[in-house]
Write a protein that holds these residues in place. Structure first.
Motif, PDB file in Angstrom:
ATOM      1  N   GLY A   1      11.849 -17.169 -42.812  1.00 56.22           N
ATOM      2  CA  GLY A   1      11.889 -18.530 -43.346  1.00 56.22           C
ATOM      3  C   GLY A   1      13.096 -18.834 -44.208  1.00 56.22           C
ATOM      4  O   GLY A   1      13.074 -19.801 -44.972  1.00 56.22           O
TER       5      GLY A   1
ATOM      6  N   LEU B   1       6.819 -21.695 -45.261  1.00 50.33           N
ATOM      7  CA  LEU B   1       8.092 -21.813 -45.990  1.00 50.33           C
ATOM      8  C   LEU B   1       7.844 -22.158 -47.450  1.00 50.33           C
ATOM      9  O   LEU B   1       8.780 -22.473 -48.180  1.00 50.33           O
ATOM     10  CB  LEU B   1       8.957 -22.924 -45.359  1.00 50.33           C
ATOM     11  CG  LEU B   1       9.285 -22.816 -43.864  1.00 50.33           C
ATOM     12  CD1 LEU B   1      10.027 -24.051 -43.389  1.00 50.33           C
ATOM     13  CD2 LEU B   1      10.106 -21.569 -43.591  1.00 50.33           C
TER      14      LEU B   1
ATOM     15  N   ARG C   1       4.540 -17.761 -61.849  1.00 52.50           N
ATOM     16  CA  ARG C   1       4.087 -19.051 -61.336  1.00 52.50           C
ATOM     17  C   ARG C   1       3.403 -19.898 -62.411  1.00 52.50           C
ATOM     18  O   ARG C   1       2.949 -21.002 -62.125  1.00 52.50           O
ATOM     19  CB  ARG C   1       3.084 -18.826 -60.184  1.00 52.50           C
ATOM     20  CG  ARG C   1       3.691 -18.203 -58.975  1.00 52.50           C
ATOM     21  CD  ARG C   1       2.632 -17.989 -57.923  1.00 52.50           C
ATOM     22  NE  ARG C   1       2.135 -19.239 -57.395  1.00 52.50           N
ATOM     23  CZ  ARG C   1       2.590 -19.827 -56.300  1.00 52.50           C
ATOM     24  NH1 ARG C   1       3.536 -19.262 -55.604  1.00 52.50           N
ATOM     25  NH2 ARG C   1       2.089 -20.956 -55.900  1.00 52.50           N
TER      26      ARG C   1
END
Ligand code: UDP
Length: 252
Positions: free
Chosen positions: A136, A162, A221
């Motif tokens: 990707g 992706l 994250r």
């Protein structure tokens, strides 16, 4: 199909079985079905990015990945039947190949990962054929060649991992050039199928805590994941004062 509007995004209110039936139906149909599985983070991104919201609303099947979206639907008083996460739907499609063979093209993840996912798929699901893979991390100039490879492979289903919202935007802008019957945004599912990423244990997933597992595994994250409580808060605000919450988000 029954739709439920969540913060301007028209989600399909389907069970896992209904989603699976829809996919099976599209395999015999014409055109390329665009399937996305937004979670709270993507739903929140769509509040800030009108193009993404438009893309989500033009999906052929839009299902709730994550307990946050289902929770929001309940808070808003328009409950979704259940969570239908991308990885669970992919696994169900793969299991179904026992009844009917299906071919796949896997596009996404770091170099080598899609090939590992393909190996695992063909050894676990004899009815599944992987007709091609591509990582990707490609640039715009390589895109035509990749699409040509996907089309030449003759795969029924294209799995696109992706990351969001890149995969949704990619599928949206290329769907008319694709020959496959289904193009589905699958986020990190290619890593899960390859064994390079772990899925939260079943008890955490059942408790709607997959976000906590992800946070523990990938603390970087953290900032992005703040969108989850923001999304729940927005839902509560809209439920309590529909007009005020609307003014606030549209002013942003
Ligand atoms: N990924 C990719 N190309 C990119 C960015 C990400 O193939 O340009 C892959 C990444 O390797 C991973 C998947 O997309 O396999 C999902 O990434 P991430 O977990 O960051 O996405 P999200 O959770 O936002 O869907």
């Amino acid at each position: 199909m029954d739709k439920t509007k969540i913060h301007g995004v028209m989600m399909d209110n389907v069970t896992m079985d209904e989603a699976l039936e829809y996919v099976a139906g599209r395999l015999d149909g014409t055109g390329t079905a665009k399937i996305y599985t937004p979670n709270s983070e993507i739903m929140m991104q769509a509040q800030r990015d009108p193009e993404l919201k438009r893309i989500l609303n033009q999906a052929d099947l839009l299902i709730a990945d994550g307990a946050g979206v289902v929770l929001a639907s309940r808070i808003l008083g328009r409950p979704l039947k259940e969570k239908v996460s991308g990885i669970d739907l992919v696994k169900r499609i793969l299991e179904n190949t026992e009844k009917r063979p299906i071919s796949f093209f896997i596009l996404g993840a770091r170099p080598g990962v899609a090939e590992m996912a393909a190996q695992n798929i063909i050894s676990r699901y004899p009815g599944a054929e992987v007709k091609g893979t591509h990582h990707g991390y490609f640039n715009a100039e390589e895109e035509d060649l990749i699409i040509e490879r996907i089309n030449k492979s003759g795969a029924d289903i294209l799995l696109v991992g992706l990351g969001a919202p890149k995969q949704e935007k990619w599928i949206h802008s290329n769907a008319s050039r694709l020959n496959c019957k289904v193009a589905m945004g699958v986020g990190g599912s290619i890593d899960v199928l390859a064994g390079t990423a772990e899925l939260a244990p079943e008890w955490m997933r059942r408790a709607g805590l997959e976000w906590l597992f992800r946070l523990i595994k990938e603390p970087r994250r953290f900032r992005r994941m703040l969108d989850l409580p923001r999304f729940v808060l927005l839902s509560i605000k809209r439920r309590l004062r529909p007009e005020a919450a609307h003014r606030k988000t549209s002013a942003k």
